[in-house]
Design an enzyme around this catalytic site. Structure first.
Site, PDB file in Angstrom:
ATOM      1  CG  ASP A 261      -8.823   1.106   2.988  1.00 16.67           C
ATOM      2  OD1 ASP A 261      -9.647   0.299   2.505  1.00 16.67           O
ATOM      3  OD2 ASP A 261      -7.624   0.820   3.173  1.00 16.67           O
TER       4      ASP A 261
ATOM      5  CE  LYS B 294      -4.424  -1.412   1.946  1.00 16.99           C
ATOM      6  NZ  LYS B 294      -5.426  -1.106   2.974  1.00 16.99           N
TER       7      LYS B 294
ATOM      8  N   GLY C 201     -17.008  -4.303  10.329  1.00 16.18           N
ATOM      9  CA  GLY C 201     -16.038  -4.031   9.263  1.00 16.18           C
ATOM     10  C   GLY C 201     -16.492  -4.513   7.895  1.00 16.18           C
TER      11      GLY C 201
HETATM   12  P1  NAP Z   1      -1.435  -2.923  10.654  1.00 17.03           P
HETATM   13  O1  NAP Z   1      -0.910  -1.853   9.772  1.00 17.03           O
HETATM   14  O2  NAP Z   1      -0.607  -4.122  10.953  1.00 17.03           O
HETATM   15  O3  NAP Z   1      -1.846  -2.208  12.060  1.00 17.03           O
HETATM   16  C1  NAP Z   1      -2.345  -2.949  13.149  1.00 17.03           C
HETATM   17  C2  NAP Z   1      -2.256  -2.089  14.417  1.00 17.03           C
HETATM   18  O4  NAP Z   1      -2.752  -2.874  15.498  1.00 17.03           O
HETATM   19  C3  NAP Z   1      -0.826  -1.682  14.791  1.00 17.03           C
HETATM   20  O5  NAP Z   1      -0.828  -0.375  15.354  1.00 17.03           O
HETATM   21  C4  NAP Z   1      -0.446  -2.713  15.857  1.00 17.03           C
HETATM   22  O6  NAP Z   1       0.449  -2.261  16.829  1.00 17.03           O
HETATM   23  C5  NAP Z   1      -1.764  -2.925  16.542  1.00 17.03           C
HETATM   24  N1  NAP Z   1      -1.807  -4.230  17.185  1.00 17.03           N
HETATM   25  C6  NAP Z   1      -1.637  -5.449  16.608  1.00 17.03           C
HETATM   26  N2  NAP Z   1      -1.780  -6.419  17.540  1.00 17.03           N
HETATM   27  C7  NAP Z   1      -1.993  -5.791  18.729  1.00 17.03           C
HETATM   28  C8  NAP Z   1      -2.196  -6.242  20.052  1.00 17.03           C
HETATM   29  N3  NAP Z   1      -2.207  -7.532  20.360  1.00 17.03           N
HETATM   30  N4  NAP Z   1      -2.388  -5.322  21.026  1.00 17.03           N
HETATM   31  C9  NAP Z   1      -2.393  -3.992  20.742  1.00 17.03           C
HETATM   32  N5  NAP Z   1      -2.212  -3.500  19.495  1.00 17.03           N
HETATM   33  C10 NAP Z   1      -2.023  -4.391  18.508  1.00 17.03           C
HETATM   34  O7  NAP Z   1      -2.800  -3.501  10.085  1.00 17.03           O
HETATM   35  P2  NAP Z   1      -3.955  -2.671   9.313  1.00 17.03           P
HETATM   36  O8  NAP Z   1      -3.755  -2.779   7.861  1.00 17.03           O
HETATM   37  O9  NAP Z   1      -4.037  -1.338   9.948  1.00 17.03           O
HETATM   38  O10 NAP Z   1      -5.253  -3.561   9.654  1.00 17.03           O
HETATM   39  C11 NAP Z   1      -5.720  -3.621  10.971  1.00 17.03           C
HETATM   40  C12 NAP Z   1      -7.061  -4.338  11.039  1.00 17.03           C
HETATM   41  O11 NAP Z   1      -8.034  -3.628  10.294  1.00 17.03           O
HETATM   42  C13 NAP Z   1      -7.047  -5.756  10.477  1.00 17.03           C
HETATM   43  O12 NAP Z   1      -7.865  -6.566  11.300  1.00 17.03           O
HETATM   44  C14 NAP Z   1      -7.675  -5.595   9.115  1.00 17.03           C
HETATM   45  O13 NAP Z   1      -8.339  -6.779   8.680  1.00 17.03           O
HETATM   46  C15 NAP Z   1      -8.688  -4.498   9.384  1.00 17.03           C
HETATM   47  N6  NAP Z   1      -9.023  -3.743   8.180  1.00 17.03           N
HETATM   48  C16 NAP Z   1     -10.311  -3.814   7.726  1.00 17.03           C
HETATM   49  C17 NAP Z   1     -10.681  -3.113   6.596  1.00 17.03           C
HETATM   50  C18 NAP Z   1     -12.100  -3.195   6.122  1.00 17.03           C
HETATM   51  O14 NAP Z   1     -12.352  -2.861   4.957  1.00 17.03           O
HETATM   52  N7  NAP Z   1     -13.044  -3.604   6.958  1.00 17.03           N
HETATM   53  C19 NAP Z   1      -9.741  -2.336   5.911  1.00 17.03           C
HETATM   54  C20 NAP Z   1      -8.422  -2.270   6.399  1.00 17.03           C
HETATM   55  C21 NAP Z   1      -8.089  -2.993   7.532  1.00 17.03           C
HETATM   56  P3  NAP Z   1       1.981  -1.839  16.486  1.00 17.03           P
HETATM   57  O15 NAP Z   1       1.822  -0.507  15.825  1.00 17.03           O
HETATM   58  O16 NAP Z   1       2.607  -1.764  17.800  1.00 17.03           O
HETATM   59  O17 NAP Z   1       2.498  -2.917  15.593  1.00 17.03           O
END
Ligand code: NAP
Length: 289
Positions: A113, A77, A255
């Site tokens: 998004d 991305k 979501g």
């Molecule tokens: P990402 O860039 O990996 O970000 C995930 C965030 O969550 C990071 O800040 C990470 O912390 C934090 N995190 C992960 N595990 C954790 C835990 N156990 N405790 C506390 N914080 C935690 O992922 P993303 O692309 O943002 O996606 C995140 C979620 O959104 C996913 O579940 C994805 O499926 C969902 N999503 C949904 C849509 C939709 O269309 N519905 C679109 C995009 C994303 P760190 O910063 O410390 O690593």
């Protein structure tokens, strides 16, 4: 039955890995629904597994093949941005692209998004200039949510993460007209009573892991009763967080709707006509069942 013919055009999604992507399910359902009206399958939507080092060659080859557009998911991305001839204001504000289409000058990119996140909120009759969202997590999706909160007109948000340097970097580099207050998780209890919208952008509660929630029952009780709880996770549907919210009488948004709406925004851009949103939503819900 409609056939892929010599005139069928190419759409797709690239990521690494890509096998988990649900985009082919909803986009091909939409494309078949549109084909049923004309008896011609005008487009197909294909998943492409693209390692990081192959990205420039794949993007250039898709241009040569006459591809009509594609989605970009993790881990491309951000890395795709320098390969594009142009990016929209919203893609620049988020710092990531999820939708690409061809132009005379080369590939153009945007981020749908934000539109997907906003769609279920814009139907609500709320004065966002008086409301303060709380966002859990500070990764890629959180950046789109921040841009969405700015578009809604929220003056301030609370962003909760587990890495102080990452939080501070988001705060320091933001170009959004939004006061971003950053917090580590132990501060959550003091923020929840002020939150009118709680958005989970962490993967806590996502399948295939056993149901978990980023909030304990006590923390859920600290949220105002009128607060909206929005979980970006679409599998399971609903998540434990949303079940907690609904059980306590709070409004819950899944979501799935963001996934559908970001996809519909991309598809309508590529095919230059409204996407059949309901077909896309039903295809995903049927797939989950
Ligand atoms: P990402 O860039 O990996 O970000 C995930 C965030 O969550 C990071 O800040 C990470 O912390 C934090 N995190 C992960 N595990 C954790 C835990 N156990 N405790 C506390 N914080 C935690 O992922 P993303 O692309 O943002 O996606 C995140 C979620 O959104 C996913 O579940 C994805 O499926 C969902 N999503 C949904 C849509 C939709 O269309 N519905 C679109 C995009 C994303 P760190 O910063 O410390 O690593």
């Amino acid at each position: 039955m409609v056939h892929i013919t010599g005139a069928t055009k190419l759409l797709g999604v690239m990521g690494y890995p890509i096998e988990h992507s649900l985009s082919p399910v909803m986009h091909n359902a939409a494309l078949h629904a549109l084909a049923a009206q004309t008896n011609t399958l005008e487009y197909v939507y294909i998943p492409w597994s693209v390692p990081l080092d192959a990205l420039p060659a794949v993007v250039s080859s898709l241009g040569a093949l006459g591809c009509c557009g594609f989605n970009v998911t993790i881990p491309h991305k951000q890395t795709i941005m320098p390969l594009l001839a142009s990016t929209t204001v919203i893609a620049k504000a988020v710092g990531a692209v999820n939708t690409v289409w061809p132009t005379d000058a080369g590939w153009a990119g945007t981020n749908t998004d934000v539109q997907g996140f906003l769609a279920p909120l814009q139907n609500l009759d709320l004065d966002w200039s008086t409301l303060t969202p709380c966002i859990l997590g500070c990764g890629g999706a959180a950046r789109a949510v921040l841009a969405g909160c700015a578009q809604l007109g929220c003056p301030q948000v609370h962003l909760v993460g587990r890495q102080a340097d990452k939080l501070q970097q988001i705060q320091a580099t933001s170009t959004l007209s939004l006061d971003i207050q950053v917090h580590l998780w132990p501060e959550l209890a003091s923020i929840l009573p002020q939150a009118s919208l709680l958005v989970n952008t962490t993967p806590i509660g996502m399948a295939p892991h056993p149901p978990t929630s980023p909030l304990s029952a006590v923390e859920m009780d600290q949220l105002p009763l009128e607060a909206i709880v929005y979980d970006l996770i679409y599998n399971p549907n609903p998540t434990l967080l949303l079940e907690q919210a609904k059980a306590s009488g709070r409004r819950a948004i899944t979501g799935v709707e963001m996934l559908v709406q970001q996809g519909a925004a991309a598809l309508s851009l590529w095919i230059d006509q409204p996407a059949p949103v309901d077909v896309m939503r039903q295809a995903l819900l049927a797939y989950f069942r």
